[in-house]
Design an enzyme around this catalytic site. Structure first.
Site, PDB file in Angstrom:
ATOM      1  N   ASP A 128       0.032  32.338  27.979  1.00  0.00           N
ATOM      2  CA  ASP A 128      -0.762  31.108  27.918  1.00  0.00           C
ATOM      3  C   ASP A 128       0.097  29.929  28.363  1.00  0.00           C
ATOM      4  O   ASP A 128       1.169  29.698  27.810  1.00  0.00           O
ATOM      5  CB  ASP A 128      -1.269  30.893  26.485  1.00  0.00           C
TER       6      ASP A 128
ATOM      7  N   TYR B 282       0.219  25.644  29.639  1.00  0.00           N
ATOM      8  CA  TYR B 282       0.031  24.361  28.952  1.00  0.00           C
ATOM      9  C   TYR B 282      -0.217  23.298  30.020  1.00  0.00           C
ATOM     10  O   TYR B 282       0.377  22.231  29.973  1.00  0.00           O
ATOM     11  CB  TYR B 282       1.329  24.094  28.176  1.00  0.00           C
TER      12      TYR B 282
ATOM     13  N   HIS C 191      -4.224  17.095  27.276  1.00  0.00           N
ATOM     14  CA  HIS C 191      -4.145  17.841  26.012  1.00  0.00           C
ATOM     15  C   HIS C 191      -2.710  17.789  25.480  1.00  0.00           C
ATOM     16  O   HIS C 191      -2.498  17.537  24.295  1.00  0.00           O
ATOM     17  CB  HIS C 191      -4.561  19.293  26.238  1.00  0.00           C
TER      18      HIS C 191
ATOM     19  N   ARG D  81       4.084  15.543  17.192  1.00  0.00           N
ATOM     20  CA  ARG D  81       5.417  14.938  17.366  1.00  0.00           C
ATOM     21  C   ARG D  81       5.241  13.480  17.761  1.00  0.00           C
ATOM     22  O   ARG D  81       5.490  13.092  18.917  1.00  0.00           O
ATOM     23  CB  ARG D  81       6.192  15.649  18.487  1.00  0.00           C
TER      24      ARG D  81
ATOM     25  N   GLU E 227      -9.957  26.266  22.087  1.00  0.00           N
ATOM     26  CA  GLU E 227      -9.248  25.679  23.226  1.00  0.00           C
ATOM     27  C   GLU E 227      -9.988  26.064  24.502  1.00  0.00           C
ATOM     28  O   GLU E 227     -10.173  27.248  24.792  1.00  0.00           O
ATOM     29  CB  GLU E 227      -7.783  26.129  23.277  1.00  0.00           C
TER      30      GLU E 227
ATOM     31  N   GLU F 247     -10.188  26.828  28.020  1.00  0.00           N
ATOM     32  CA  GLU F 247      -9.247  27.233  29.055  1.00  0.00           C
ATOM     33  C   GLU F 247      -9.953  28.116  30.086  1.00  0.00           C
ATOM     34  O   GLU F 247     -10.991  28.710  29.810  1.00  0.00           O
ATOM     35  CB  GLU F 247      -8.090  28.064  28.461  1.00  0.00           C
TER      36      GLU F 247
ATOM     37  N   ASP G  78      -8.839  30.061  23.524  1.00  0.00           N
ATOM     38  CA  ASP G  78      -7.628  30.389  22.769  1.00  0.00           C
ATOM     39  C   ASP G  78      -7.774  29.812  21.359  1.00  0.00           C
ATOM     40  O   ASP G  78      -7.219  28.759  21.043  1.00  0.00           O
ATOM     41  CB  ASP G  78      -6.414  29.799  23.490  1.00  0.00           C
TER      42      ASP G  78
ATOM     43  N   ARG H 258      -5.095  25.259  13.313  1.00  0.00           N
ATOM     44  CA  ARG H 258      -4.288  24.047  13.424  1.00  0.00           C
ATOM     45  C   ARG H 258      -3.483  23.715  12.179  1.00  0.00           C
ATOM     46  O   ARG H 258      -2.646  22.812  12.217  1.00  0.00           O
ATOM     47  CB  ARG H 258      -5.190  22.859  13.770  1.00  0.00           C
TER      48      ARG H 258
ATOM     49  N   GLN I 131      -0.400  26.398  12.678  1.00  0.00           N
ATOM     50  CA  GLN I 131       0.414  26.118  13.877  1.00  0.00           C
ATOM     51  C   GLN I 131       1.606  25.174  13.644  1.00  0.00           C
ATOM     52  O   GLN I 131       2.725  25.524  14.011  1.00  0.00           O
ATOM     53  CB  GLN I 131      -0.515  25.560  14.967  1.00  0.00           C
TER      54      GLN I 131
ATOM     55  N   TYR J 108       5.453  26.862  14.410  1.00  0.00           N
ATOM     56  CA  TYR J 108       5.661  26.952  15.859  1.00  0.00           C
ATOM     57  C   TYR J 108       7.044  26.515  16.342  1.00  0.00           C
ATOM     58  O   TYR J 108       7.358  26.706  17.530  1.00  0.00           O
ATOM     59  CB  TYR J 108       4.571  26.196  16.607  1.00  0.00           C
TER      60      TYR J 108
ATOM     61  N   LYS K  86      -2.252  31.578  16.807  1.00  0.00           N
ATOM     62  CA  LYS K  86      -2.915  31.754  18.101  1.00  0.00           C
ATOM     63  C   LYS K  86      -3.351  33.188  18.362  1.00  0.00           C
ATOM     64  O   LYS K  86      -4.153  33.412  19.263  1.00  0.00           O
ATOM     65  CB  LYS K  86      -1.922  31.374  19.210  1.00  0.00           C
TER      66      LYS K  86
ATOM     67  N   THR L 146      -8.649  35.821  20.816  1.00  0.00           N
ATOM     68  CA  THR L 146      -8.794  35.034  22.035  1.00  0.00           C
ATOM     69  C   THR L 146     -10.038  35.581  22.714  1.00  0.00           C
ATOM     70  O   THR L 146     -10.131  36.787  22.953  1.00  0.00           O
ATOM     71  CB  THR L 146      -7.564  35.224  22.958  1.00  0.00           C
TER      72      THR L 146
ATOM     73  N   THR M 237      -5.146  24.313  27.519  1.00  0.00           N
ATOM     74  CA  THR M 237      -6.361  23.560  27.208  1.00  0.00           C
ATOM     75  C   THR M 237      -6.599  22.476  28.250  1.00  0.00           C
ATOM     76  O   THR M 237      -5.747  21.621  28.477  1.00  0.00           O
ATOM     77  CB  THR M 237      -6.226  22.940  25.808  1.00  0.00           C
TER      78      THR M 237
ATOM     79  N   GLU N 183      -8.523  17.345  19.235  1.00  0.00           N
ATOM     80  CA  GLU N 183      -8.552  16.086  19.987  1.00  0.00           C
ATOM     81  C   GLU N 183      -9.862  15.324  19.749  1.00  0.00           C
ATOM     82  O   GLU N 183      -9.849  14.105  19.579  1.00  0.00           O
ATOM     83  CB  GLU N 183      -8.406  16.372  21.480  1.00  0.00           C
TER      84      GLU N 183
END
Ligand SMILES: O=C(O)/C=C/C(=O)CC(=O)CC(=O)O
Ligand SMILES: [Ca+2]
Ligand SMILES: [Mg+2]
Length: 410
Positions: free
Chosen positions: A116, A118, A123, A132, A188, A190, A222, A226, A229, A233, A242, A246, A344, A358
């Site tokens: 997967d 990014y 996103h 972060r 997600e 995708e 995906d 949350r 994660q 992670y 994750k 899927t 995503t 989001e």
């Protein structure tokens, strides 16, 4: 080099009447692949091609296995597209078909490995801000197509319900994590790229060879927990948040069908430009794709699903060719049927977000649904569906079929 030919001609009609409906996902110009059998039987699975609301069975064509077809060179796959087109075009002798309503599907091929990426920078920025706050977009993002190795055993076909996972969750105030059902199940939005021939171990390929290794695209959800994660992670990346499921659509839309929807690959002048192994004039000329994407949602009490968001593959920061080339750039061998998620695909606007995380600003602002109900994340019994299509004046609309999932209690 463009491969637009008479199989993309919008005026071409099929003897399958439903394929000529302007709203169908599967006109004569699409010809997507699946693995199917008659519903409720123990018939062997067969390779099929979608045409309108019907399926053409390829078992009598000597095609018993999609992985073997994926391994063939692009020129052979294009020749098969031409034969399929000639078989299904208006005027050709009619052959037996199976109505899609009488079929059941499985994941269309053996997916040896699933990676997967990014590539959705909107996103990445939005999720980065939540996970972060001081460092939303990490400095490598604009240099490396970031990805992680996912798990293929839990990839399921559209319509398969998924059980809410349990996992370690640690709230910021708590001293220790607890093991409990996730309360933040998210989607997600995708696309998944199925690998064609691939490369031998130790033998990377160049960016201008990448297209030959792309077989086709599918919708991919995906699913993500949350609350599991953020705790698990770092430093090795996504894991149990994750890999509990899927969802992919039953259909693989070939790159050949999507040829008319190529657009230039651009990189803002103020951003770092791709390193030479991920850049070329031909790549810049047409490595991006204009494919519309949608997220639909339905609670048990709603009569019909409602659309939560729409986006487009054109917003991806890295192209499909760059994903392939980068993945093999260290000599890692890609194999026929491997699946590469784009990441995503959120667009730049708030209502173009490809995840509930989001859309609800990190779960702080619930979505109000048409019947007045509210949601932040998925509750038991909720259904979520992804849709995609490519559309352009002068061409038939190419659709991707459904990618639907339902969350069951833990
Ligand atoms: O920014 C992060 O720390 C993690 C983001 C993700 O959820 C990873 C992922 O699956 C990639 C994607 O879908 O874009
Ligand atoms: Ca993802
Ligand atoms: Mg997943």
């Amino acid at each position: 080099m463009s491969h637009i030919d008479h199989t993309h001609d919008a005026a071409a009609l099929s003897w399958v009447a439903s394929a000529n409906d302007p709203a169908t996902d599967f006109p004569l110009q699409n010809l997507p692949f699946c693995s199917f059998r008659s519903k409720g039987t123990l018939e062997p699975w067969r390779v099929g091609v979608g045409i309108g609301d019907q399926i053409l069975d390829l078992s009598t064509w000597g095609i018993a296995d999609l992985n073997a077809l994926m391994a063939r060179p692009a020129s052979e796959r294009r020749a098969l597209r031409h034969r399929l087109f000639d078989t299904l075009k208006a005027g050709a002798p009619e052959v037996e078909l199976l109505p899609q309503a009488q079929a059941e599907y499985r994941v269309p091929c053996r997916i040896g490995d699933y990676t997967d990426f990014y590539t959705g920078i909107h996103h990445a920025r939005a999720v980065g801000k939540l996970f972060r706050p001081d460092n939303p977009l990490l400095p490598n993002y604009q240099w490396v197509p970031i990805g992680y190795h996912g798990r293929s055993s839990s990839i399921v076909v559209s319509g398969t319900p998924l059980r809410r996972p349990k996992g370690q969750v640690k709230s910021p105030e708590a001293e220790a994590p607890v093991f409990k059902p996730s309360a933040r199940i998210d989607c997600e939005l995708e696309l998944g790229l199925y690998v064609g021939p691939g490369n031998a171990l130790g033998e990377p390929f160049g960016i201008d060879e990448a297209d030959a290794h792309a077989f086709g695209l599918t919708l991919l959800n995906d699913w993500s927990a949350r609350d599991i994660q953020p705790w698990e992670y770092q430093p090795l990346g996504p894991f149990l948040a994750k890999n509990f499921g899927t969802t992919v659509s039953p259909w693989i839309v070939t790159m050949d069908a999507l040829e008319p929807f190529r657009i230039p690959f651009t990189r803002p002048a103020e951003d770092p430009q791709p390193l030479p192994y991920l850049d070329s004039p031909a790549h810049r000329a047409g490595a991006a794709y204009d494919i519309e994407l949608e997220v639909w949602f339905k609670t048990p009490s709603m009569a019909a699903p409602t659309r939560l968001s729409r986006s487009n593959l054109r917003h991806a920061y890295w192209s499909l060719a760059q994903m392939l080339t980068h993945h093999a750039s260290n000599g890692c061998n890609l194999q026929p049927g491997d699946l590469l998620g784009t990441g995503t695909l959120s667009g730049p606007l708030p209502d173009e977000a490809g995840s509930l995380l989001e859309l609800t600003l990190g779960g702080k602002q619930p979505i109000t649904l048409p019947d007045g109900e509210q949601r932040t994340f998925m509750l038991d019994g909720d259904q979520l569906g992804l849709r995609a299509f490519a559309e352009k004046p002068g061409f038939r609309r190419i659709g991707f079929g459904p990618c639907d999932g339902l969350i069951l209690p833990a």
